[in-house]
Design a protein around this motif. Structure first.
Motif, PDB file in Angstrom:
ATOM      1  N   LYS B  20      45.018  28.634 -35.891  1.00  0.00           N
ATOM      2  CA  LYS B  20      44.195  27.668 -35.147  1.00  0.00           C
ATOM      3  C   LYS B  20      43.172  28.450 -34.327  1.00  0.00           C
ATOM      4  O   LYS B  20      43.360  29.656 -34.099  1.00  0.00           O
ATOM      5  CB  LYS B  20      45.071  26.819 -34.231  1.00  0.00           C
ATOM      6  CG  LYS B  20      45.824  27.625 -33.176  1.00  0.00           C
ATOM      7  CD  LYS B  20      46.628  26.711 -32.283  1.00  0.00           C
ATOM      8  CE  LYS B  20      47.510  27.450 -31.302  1.00  0.00           C
ATOM      9  NZ  LYS B  20      46.838  28.270 -30.308  1.00  0.00           N
ATOM     10  N   PRO B  21      42.084  27.817 -33.912  1.00  0.00           N
ATOM     11  CA  PRO B  21      41.080  28.521 -33.126  1.00  0.00           C
ATOM     12  C   PRO B  21      41.719  29.120 -31.882  1.00  0.00           C
ATOM     13  O   PRO B  21      42.519  28.460 -31.202  1.00  0.00           O
ATOM     14  CB  PRO B  21      40.074  27.428 -32.742  1.00  0.00           C
ATOM     15  CG  PRO B  21      40.253  26.359 -33.760  1.00  0.00           C
ATOM     16  CD  PRO B  21      41.698  26.406 -34.151  1.00  0.00           C
ATOM     17  N   GLU B  26      44.254  35.138 -26.156  1.00  0.00           N
ATOM     18  CA  GLU B  26      45.416  34.872 -27.013  1.00  0.00           C
ATOM     19  C   GLU B  26      45.554  35.930 -28.103  1.00  0.00           C
ATOM     20  O   GLU B  26      46.666  36.294 -28.491  1.00  0.00           O
ATOM     21  CB  GLU B  26      45.294  33.488 -27.660  1.00  0.00           C
ATOM     22  CG  GLU B  26      45.324  32.336 -26.673  1.00  0.00           C
ATOM     23  CD  GLU B  26      45.005  31.013 -27.331  1.00  0.00           C
ATOM     24  OE1 GLU B  26      45.921  30.199 -27.502  1.00  0.00           O
ATOM     25  OE2 GLU B  26      43.828  30.798 -27.698  1.00  0.00           O
ATOM     26  N   VAL B  27      44.396  36.406 -28.599  1.00  0.00           N
ATOM     27  CA  VAL B  27      44.436  37.446 -29.629  1.00  0.00           C
ATOM     28  C   VAL B  27      44.947  38.755 -29.030  1.00  0.00           C
ATOM     29  O   VAL B  27      45.827  39.407 -29.583  1.00  0.00           O
ATOM     30  CB  VAL B  27      43.044  37.635 -30.268  1.00  0.00           C
ATOM     31  CG1 VAL B  27      43.048  38.805 -31.237  1.00  0.00           C
ATOM     32  CG2 VAL B  27      42.615  36.361 -30.973  1.00  0.00           C
ATOM     33  N   MET B  43      37.084  41.789 -27.498  1.00  0.00           N
ATOM     34  CA  MET B  43      36.004  40.811 -27.468  1.00  0.00           C
ATOM     35  C   MET B  43      34.808  41.321 -28.281  1.00  0.00           C
ATOM     36  O   MET B  43      34.230  40.584 -29.081  1.00  0.00           O
ATOM     37  CB  MET B  43      35.590  40.542 -26.024  1.00  0.00           C
ATOM     38  CG  MET B  43      34.609  39.397 -25.898  1.00  0.00           C
ATOM     39  SD  MET B  43      34.335  38.956 -24.188  1.00  0.00           S
ATOM     40  CE  MET B  43      33.380  40.350 -23.638  1.00  0.00           C
ATOM     41  N   THR B  44      34.461  42.604 -28.090  1.00  0.00           N
ATOM     42  CA  THR B  44      33.330  43.174 -28.823  1.00  0.00           C
ATOM     43  C   THR B  44      33.583  43.127 -30.326  1.00  0.00           C
ATOM     44  O   THR B  44      32.720  42.722 -31.111  1.00  0.00           O
ATOM     45  CB  THR B  44      33.109  44.646 -28.402  1.00  0.00           C
ATOM     46  OG1 THR B  44      33.093  44.700 -26.989  1.00  0.00           O
ATOM     47  CG2 THR B  44      31.830  45.191 -28.973  1.00  0.00           C
ATOM     48  N   ARG B  62      33.897  27.762 -20.738  1.00  0.00           N
ATOM     49  CA  ARG B  62      32.959  28.875 -20.686  1.00  0.00           C
ATOM     50  C   ARG B  62      33.319  29.954 -21.702  1.00  0.00           C
ATOM     51  O   ARG B  62      32.610  30.944 -21.846  1.00  0.00           O
ATOM     52  CB  ARG B  62      32.934  29.459 -19.269  1.00  0.00           C
ATOM     53  CG  ARG B  62      32.183  28.547 -18.298  1.00  0.00           C
ATOM     54  CD  ARG B  62      32.415  28.977 -16.865  1.00  0.00           C
ATOM     55  NE  ARG B  62      32.007  30.377 -16.672  1.00  0.00           N
ATOM     56  CZ  ARG B  62      32.379  31.112 -15.621  1.00  0.00           C
ATOM     57  NH1 ARG B  62      33.189  30.598 -14.721  1.00  0.00           N
ATOM     58  NH2 ARG B  62      31.966  32.343 -15.489  1.00  0.00           N
ATOM     59  N   ALA B  63      34.429  29.801 -22.393  1.00  0.00           N
ATOM     60  CA  ALA B  63      34.847  30.823 -23.362  1.00  0.00           C
ATOM     61  C   ALA B  63      34.586  30.335 -24.788  1.00  0.00           C
ATOM     62  O   ALA B  63      34.211  29.193 -25.019  1.00  0.00           O
ATOM     63  CB  ALA B  63      36.325  31.120 -23.171  1.00  0.00           C
ATOM     64  N   TRP B  64      34.788  31.240 -25.747  1.00  0.00           N
ATOM     65  CA  TRP B  64      34.701  30.886 -27.163  1.00  0.00           C
ATOM     66  C   TRP B  64      36.096  30.862 -27.760  1.00  0.00           C
ATOM     67  O   TRP B  64      36.946  31.666 -27.398  1.00  0.00           O
ATOM     68  CB  TRP B  64      33.890  31.937 -27.931  1.00  0.00           C
ATOM     69  CG  TRP B  64      32.431  32.000 -27.612  1.00  0.00           C
ATOM     70  CD1 TRP B  64      31.797  32.949 -26.877  1.00  0.00           C
ATOM     71  CD2 TRP B  64      31.422  31.096 -28.065  1.00  0.00           C
ATOM     72  NE1 TRP B  64      30.453  32.698 -26.824  1.00  0.00           N
ATOM     73  CE2 TRP B  64      30.181  31.562 -27.542  1.00  0.00           C
ATOM     74  CE3 TRP B  64      31.430  29.933 -28.834  1.00  0.00           C
ATOM     75  CZ2 TRP B  64      28.980  30.917 -27.781  1.00  0.00           C
ATOM     76  CZ3 TRP B  64      30.225  29.281 -29.070  1.00  0.00           C
ATOM     77  CH2 TRP B  64      29.025  29.772 -28.544  1.00  0.00           C
ATOM     78  N   ARG B  65      36.283  29.922 -28.684  1.00  0.00           N
ATOM     79  CA  ARG B  65      37.485  29.956 -29.509  1.00  0.00           C
ATOM     80  C   ARG B  65      37.073  30.410 -30.913  1.00  0.00           C
ATOM     81  O   ARG B  65      36.144  29.870 -31.482  1.00  0.00           O
ATOM     82  CB  ARG B  65      38.124  28.566 -29.588  1.00  0.00           C
ATOM     83  CG  ARG B  65      39.012  28.251 -28.416  1.00  0.00           C
ATOM     84  CD  ARG B  65      39.780  26.962 -28.607  1.00  0.00           C
ATOM     85  NE  ARG B  65      40.555  26.686 -27.398  1.00  0.00           N
ATOM     86  CZ  ARG B  65      41.753  27.224 -27.164  1.00  0.00           C
ATOM     87  NH1 ARG B  65      42.314  28.016 -28.075  1.00  0.00           N
ATOM     88  NH2 ARG B  65      42.391  26.964 -26.043  1.00  0.00           N
ATOM     89  N   TYR B  66      37.788  31.408 -31.438  1.00  0.00           N
ATOM     90  CA  TYR B  66      37.439  31.982 -32.742  1.00  0.00           C
ATOM     91  C   TYR B  66      38.452  31.587 -33.794  1.00  0.00           C
ATOM     92  O   TYR B  66      39.645  31.429 -33.501  1.00  0.00           O
ATOM     93  CB  TYR B  66      37.414  33.508 -32.657  1.00  0.00           C
ATOM     94  CG  TYR B  66      36.267  34.073 -31.851  1.00  0.00           C
ATOM     95  CD1 TYR B  66      35.083  34.442 -32.476  1.00  0.00           C
ATOM     96  CD2 TYR B  66      36.385  34.231 -30.477  1.00  0.00           C
ATOM     97  CE1 TYR B  66      34.038  34.973 -31.744  1.00  0.00           C
ATOM     98  CE2 TYR B  66      35.334  34.756 -29.734  1.00  0.00           C
ATOM     99  CZ  TYR B  66      34.160  35.123 -30.375  1.00  0.00           C
ATOM    100  OH  TYR B  66      33.125  35.647 -29.655  1.00  0.00           O
TER     101      TYR B  66
END
Lengths: 316, 125
Positions: B20-21, B26-27, B43-44, B62-66
């Motif tokens: 899931k995104p 979390e990663v 993150m980079t 404000r964050a991204w989910r990948y």
């Protein structure tokens, strides 16, 4: 003119008759690396001979003859007579154009091919490393796929890829053989040799030798890697068994099938290895390869060398 | 360079496993609990993977989910199609140990070997 003709005759003889002579020879299978060197030397000497033929056609009259003879301190007139082209500047322009086209085409083709192969290998290797799992003990990337496959990618990130389908079929000894085979490809930089053979074929697709060199270099690279694998596991029959296992282990009609004769030939060769070439034979063949590589250049320079040896002609 | 590749692989592994995104945090939490890599490094690398087309992302505050653009098996299938396709040009980039024979040729070869050698090699079923 004579020199230009001789160079073109050389290109025609080697380019057309070459494959007929080598196809009957038995030694390439016994010394695959030497044979690869021979094919590449012969193939590229044909290309160089055609380029030099154009160049010598351009060396006519005063244009270059004067400078060249000054340079080597020989007789200008004798040089001019041999290199001179009837037809004057038209022939010279034609010759220069021929030489230019051949050189530019050969350089651009090789560079493009080498670059494309390197990019392709790197991209494929990186993808394999992302989707596959690194097997530390194997120094290989294992990809989850039912088709049995084992291959390597040379270049900046040398990578051996195995599918789980291949791992399932191979026993430990055979796996060692497969990995040794692939590492021999990487260590010998076979991808570069194969790319140079392919580039030669693309430069002059109509020359039989250049087509033959492309197929033979790829085939001989496999034989060389087979030998390395047989040495690594001290048994040709293990390598042969691995070959048969992977070649016959698939359950589907393959997209790109192996030629049955090639596989059978590799298997028989591994099961019944020939005696290695005798030292004298090997030396003789090496000299032949060097001769092929140098022949066009020697032909092109013969008159200059002869003039140099004879010294200046007394003024008549 | 090489270690970067390993981190990329570990991140993809983690995202495929999550299914899931996921946030960068979390990663990071799932990577090598004994010696977790720095948050900013992860993150980079994830941004790089996004720019290379391996990951998609969506805003979450404000964050991204990948998440991976394709499943692992989807990428694998494409990779193997490339490795086993008929394009002869690819064969200089890729050196196979041996290609598969067509079933007919395979049967013929097996037959020839069986008659030449009564004892089959192990693993050759």
């Amino acid at each position: 003119m004579i020199i230009g003709t001789a160079l073109l005759a050389y290109a025609a003889a080697v380019g057309v008759l070459g494959p007929r002579l080598t196809r009957q020879a038995a030694w390439p299978d016994r010394a695959p690396m030497l044979a690869i060197a021979g094919y590449l030397a012969a193939a590229w000497s044909v290309i160089v001979a055609i380029a030099l033929a154009g160049l010598t056609l351009a060396v006519h009259g005063t244009a270059i003859g004067g400078g060249l003879s000054d340079l080597i301190g020989a007789c200008a007139r004798r040089l001019r007579d041999t290199y001179a082209t009837p037809g004057g500047s038209a022939a010279a322009v034609l010759g220069l154009a021929l030489a230019g086209v051949v050189v530019v085409r050969a350089v651009l083709t090789s560079a493009a091919r080498l670059r494309a192969a390197r990019r392709e290998a790197l991209r494929h290797a990186q993808t394999a490393r992302l989707v596959g799992r690194e097997m530390p003990g194997l120094r290989a990337t294992v990809v989850e796929h039912p088709s049995p496959a084992a291959y390597c990618l040379g270049g900046r990130q040398p990578t051996v890829v195995l599918t789980t389908g291949a791992l399932r079929l191979l026993n430990p000894a055979q796996l060692t053989a497969v990995l040794a085979h692939e590492r021999a490809h990487l260590a010998g930089r076979h991808h570069l040799l194969m790319t140079m053979a392919r580039a030669g074929r693309v430069v002059f697709p109509f020359v039989p030798l250049l087509r033959e060199a492309d197929t033979q270099v790829a085939r001989l690279a496999e034989l060389h890697a087979d030998d390395a694998a047989a040495r690594a596991c001290d048994s040709g029959s293990v390598v042969a068994a691995a070959l048969v296992t992977l070649a016959t282990g698939g359950s589907h009609e393959p997209a790109m099938a192996a030629a049955a004769t090639d596989v059978a030939r590799r298997v028989t060769r591994l099961l019944r290895p020939a005696e290695p070439l005798r030292r004298a034979h090997r030396l003789f063949l090496r000299a032949g390869v060097a001769g092929l590589a140098l022949c066009p250049l020697l032909l092109a320079l013969t008159p200059a060398l002869v003039a140099l040896a004879l010294g200046p002609v007394p003024a008549a | 360079m090489h270690q970067f590749g390993e981190l990329e692989a570990a991140i993809m592994d983690r995202l495929w496993a999550l299914g899931k995104p996921a946030l960068v945090r979390e990663v990071v939490d799932g990577l090598r609990p004994d010696r977790p890599p720095a948050y900013t490094t992860v993150m980079t690398v994830m941004e790089n993977l996004y720019h290379k087309g391996w990951l998609e992302r969506e805003r979450d505050g404000r964050a991204w989910r990948y998440m991976p653009t394709r499943s692992r098996s989807g990428y694998t299938a494409a990779l193997m199609q490339e490795a086993l396709e008929t394009n002869p040009d690819r064969r200089t980039a890729l050196a196979h140990f041996v290609l598969q024979l067509s079933p007919r040729d395979a049967a013929l070869l097996q037959q020839a070997l069986d008659s030449a050698r009564p004892r089959p090699e192990p693993g050759e079923a």
